[in-house]
Structure formats: structure tokens, C-alpha cells
Write a protein that holds these residues in place. Structure first.
Motif, PDB file in Angstrom:
ATOM      1  N   SER A  56       3.656   0.388 -13.224  1.00 24.43           N
ATOM      2  CA  SER A  56       3.601  -0.730 -12.287  1.00 24.43           C
ATOM      3  C   SER A  56       2.162  -1.066 -11.905  1.00 24.43           C
ATOM      4  N   THR A  57       1.811  -2.358 -11.961  1.00 26.70           N
ATOM      5  CA  THR A  57       0.478  -2.802 -11.557  1.00 26.70           C
ATOM      6  C   THR A  57       0.235  -2.514 -10.081  1.00 26.70           C
ATOM      7  N   ARG A  58       1.248  -2.763  -9.251  1.00 27.41           N
ATOM      8  CA  ARG A  58       1.101  -2.498  -7.816  1.00 27.41           C
ATOM      9  C   ARG A  58       0.920  -1.007  -7.556  1.00 27.41           C
ATOM     10  N   ALA A  59       1.705  -0.176  -8.218  1.00 24.23           N
ATOM     11  CA  ALA A  59       1.578   1.266  -8.018  1.00 24.23           C
ATOM     12  C   ALA A  59       0.213   1.760  -8.476  1.00 24.23           C
ATOM     13  N   GLN A  60      -0.286   1.191  -9.564  1.00 26.45           N
ATOM     14  CA  GLN A  60      -1.620   1.561 -10.035  1.00 26.45           C
ATOM     15  C   GLN A  60      -2.678   1.203  -9.004  1.00 26.45           C
ATOM     16  N   ALA A  61      -2.509   0.051  -8.338  1.00 24.56           N
ATOM     17  CA  ALA A  61      -3.458  -0.356  -7.295  1.00 24.56           C
ATOM     18  C   ALA A  61      -3.437   0.620  -6.128  1.00 24.56           C
ATOM     19  N   TYR A  62      -2.245   1.081  -5.744  1.00 27.11           N
ATOM     20  CA  TYR A  62      -2.141   2.069  -4.671  1.00 27.11           C
ATOM     21  C   TYR A  62      -2.845   3.365  -5.062  1.00 27.11           C
ATOM     22  N   ARG A  63      -2.680   3.796  -6.304  1.00 20.80           N
ATOM     23  CA  ARG A  63      -3.346   5.026  -6.737  1.00 20.80           C
ATOM     24  C   ARG A  63      -4.859   4.855  -6.729  1.00 20.80           C
ATOM     25  N   THR A  64      -5.321   3.711  -7.187  1.00 18.27           N
ATOM     26  CA  THR A  64      -6.765   3.456  -7.207  1.00 18.27           C
ATOM     27  C   THR A  64      -7.340   3.479  -5.792  1.00 18.27           C
ATOM     28  N   ALA A  65      -6.543   2.948  -4.847  1.00 15.61           N
ATOM     29  CA  ALA A  65      -7.002   2.905  -3.458  1.00 15.61           C
ATOM     30  C   ALA A  65      -6.808   4.236  -2.743  1.00 15.61           C
ATOM     31  N   GLY A  66      -6.209   5.196  -3.426  1.00 13.66           N
ATOM     32  CA  GLY A  66      -5.961   6.492  -2.794  1.00 13.66           C
ATOM     33  C   GLY A  66      -4.852   6.466  -1.774  1.00 13.66           C
ATOM     34  N   GLN A  67      -3.982   5.449  -1.876  1.00 17.40           N
ATOM     35  CA  GLN A  67      -2.880   5.320  -0.945  1.00 17.40           C
ATOM     36  C   GLN A  67      -1.622   5.940  -1.525  1.00 17.40           C
ATOM     37  N   PRO A  68      -0.817   6.619  -0.689  1.00 19.60           N
ATOM     38  CA  PRO A  68       0.440   7.182  -1.188  1.00 19.60           C
ATOM     39  C   PRO A  68       1.422   6.074  -1.557  1.00 19.60           C
ATOM     40  N   PHE A  69       2.242   6.346  -2.535  1.00 19.85           N
ATOM     41  CA  PHE A  69       3.246   5.379  -2.973  1.00 19.85           C
ATOM     42  C   PHE A  69       4.508   5.584  -2.154  1.00 19.85           C
ATOM     43  N   ASP A  70       4.785   4.664  -1.242  1.00 17.95           N
ATOM     44  CA  ASP A  70       5.976   4.747  -0.400  1.00 17.95           C
ATOM     45  C   ASP A  70       7.179   4.253  -1.186  1.00 17.95           C
ATOM     46  N   ALA A  71       8.295   4.970  -1.057  1.00 15.60           N
ATOM     47  CA  ALA A  71       9.497   4.578  -1.785  1.00 15.60           C
ATOM     48  C   ALA A  71       9.945   3.163  -1.433  1.00 15.60           C
ATOM     49  N   ALA A  72       9.584   2.681  -0.241  1.00 17.15           N
ATOM     50  CA  ALA A  72       9.963   1.326   0.164  1.00 17.15           C
ATOM     51  C   ALA A  72       9.343   0.273  -0.733  1.00 17.15           C
TER      52      ALA A  72
END
Length: 208
Positions: A56-72
Motif C-alpha cells: 500500500s502506498t499509504r502504508a509505505q508513507a506511514y512507515r517512512t514517517a515512522g508512524q505506526p500503522f493503525d488498523a483503522a
């Protein structure tokens, strides 16, 4: 299953193990119940969601930002599109695994009628069209090729010993060549299949 039916259960190293294992049991399976299918749905969904989070592009962005991936986040339409793409990959995996299973079963003596019954009850002709190379009629001593679990093997007959043997290369590039130790081609196919399945995953490459 008939209560009078006795199914032998030898251990792997017991004498006659392969001859018992390669004698078909009828029926080969019992129909899965609702609990079984719901559990299967859950496992497929877990695998597809894990892949969706990786691609997922969005999930990749969260990882790059160091943000946890919320199931929501899975509620996002783009995440659902990534999940749909992952489910398509799951379908391709099922098709590949089904071809391997049908080939191993057919080379081990199963008929197209039996393959069709296992694949949701399709007719023999449909099973033949789906897996045209699964059931092959060959002379009694002709070599038999087998592709399974990402690897391949060739089962040979040794006329001097009147026995069968195999040479196999698995998906992880491991190789094995047996001695002429099997009384039937089906036994040699079963042992080759076991080896290919044991080494189904390619060896993990360490990062440079």
C-alpha cells in the motif's frame, strides 16, 4: 466413512510406509463445514492484509514517517484497493498450488474424475482441460517428470534392480538423488514430492 474401514497409520520409518501411503483411501476427504470455511477465510484474509500493508502506498508513507500503522487505516478506499490486489495474488497462489497438488496426485495414480471431484465437483473433461499434464499414461518403465512446489524431479526406472529412483532439484536449489529403492513409480513420486515440499521456499538472501 464406513466404520468397518481400517486405515493403517505407519510411522515414517516403518517398513512398508510408502506402499501404505500410496494406496488410496476412499473417501479421500470429508466435506468441510461452515467453521472450517470461516477459519479458511480468516487465514486468507490475514495473509492478504499482510501483503496489502506491504504494498500500500499509504502504508509505505506511514512507515517512512515512522508512524505506526493503525488498523483503522484499512477503511481507506486505497487500502481496500491494495487488499483487492493482494487477494488477486492469493488467487494466483491458489491456482499454482492447485496445479502442483493435481500433478502430484495424478502422477501418483489419481484419475481426472477424482481430480475433478476434489476441485468442487467439476467434470472429468473439465479437470483434464484445467490440468492437461496431471495424468499421463506412460509405458511401465518410462521416466516421469514432476513439477511441484517450485521445484522439479524426474522419476526413473532401473531395469537391473527392477526398482524406481528419482533425481530432484527443489525451489531452494537443494538437490537430492535417491537410490533405486522403490518398488513402484508411485512410491518414488511420493518421496520426491515430500522432498520438494520440504524445500519449497527459496533460501532467504541476506541483505548486502
Amino acid at each position: 466413512m464406513d466404520e468397518a474401514t481400517v486405515i493403517l497409520t505407519p510411522a515414517r520409518h516403518d517398513e512398508g510406509f510408502w506402499s501404505v501411503v500410496m494406496a488410496p483411501v476412499e473417501p479421500a476427504w470429508s466435506e468441510p463445514g461452515d467453521d472450517d470455511t470461516f477459519e479458511m477465510d480468516g487465514k486468507v484474509l490475514d495473509a492478504a492484509r499482510a501483503l496489502a500493508e506491504r504494498i500500500s502506498t499509504r502504508a509505505q508513507a506511514y512507515r517512512t514517517a515512522g508512524q505506526p500503522f493503525d488498523a483503522a487505516l484499512m477503511a481507506a478506499p486505497d487500502l481496500q484497493l491494495a487488499l483487492l490486489r493482494s487477494l488477486y495474488e492469493a488467487k494466483l497462489s491458489v491456482d499454482r498450488l492447485a496445479e502442483s497438488a493435481a500433478t502430484a496426485a495424478g502422477r501418483g495414480g489419481a484419475s481426472y474424475t477424482q481430480l475433478g471431484a476434489a476441485w468442487g465437483g467439476i467434470k472429468r473433461q473439465s479437470a483434464r482441460l484445467k490440468w492437461p499434464h496431471a495424468v499421463v499414461k506412460r509405458p511401465a518403465d518410462e521416466s516421469i517428470p514432476l513439477d511441484y512446489a517450485g521445484g522439479s524431479a524426474v522419476i526413473h526406472h532401473d531395469p537391473g534392480a527392477d526398482a524406481w529412483w528419482y533425481a530432484a532439484t527443489a525451489a531452494d536449489r537443494q538437490e537430492e538423488e535417491s537410490g533405486a529403492a522403490y518398488g513402484t513409480s508411485a512410491e518414488a513420486i511420493a518421496r520426491a514430492t515430500e522432498f520438494l515440499l520440504t524445500h519449497a521456499r527459496p533460501a532467504r538472501q541476506d541483505p548486502a
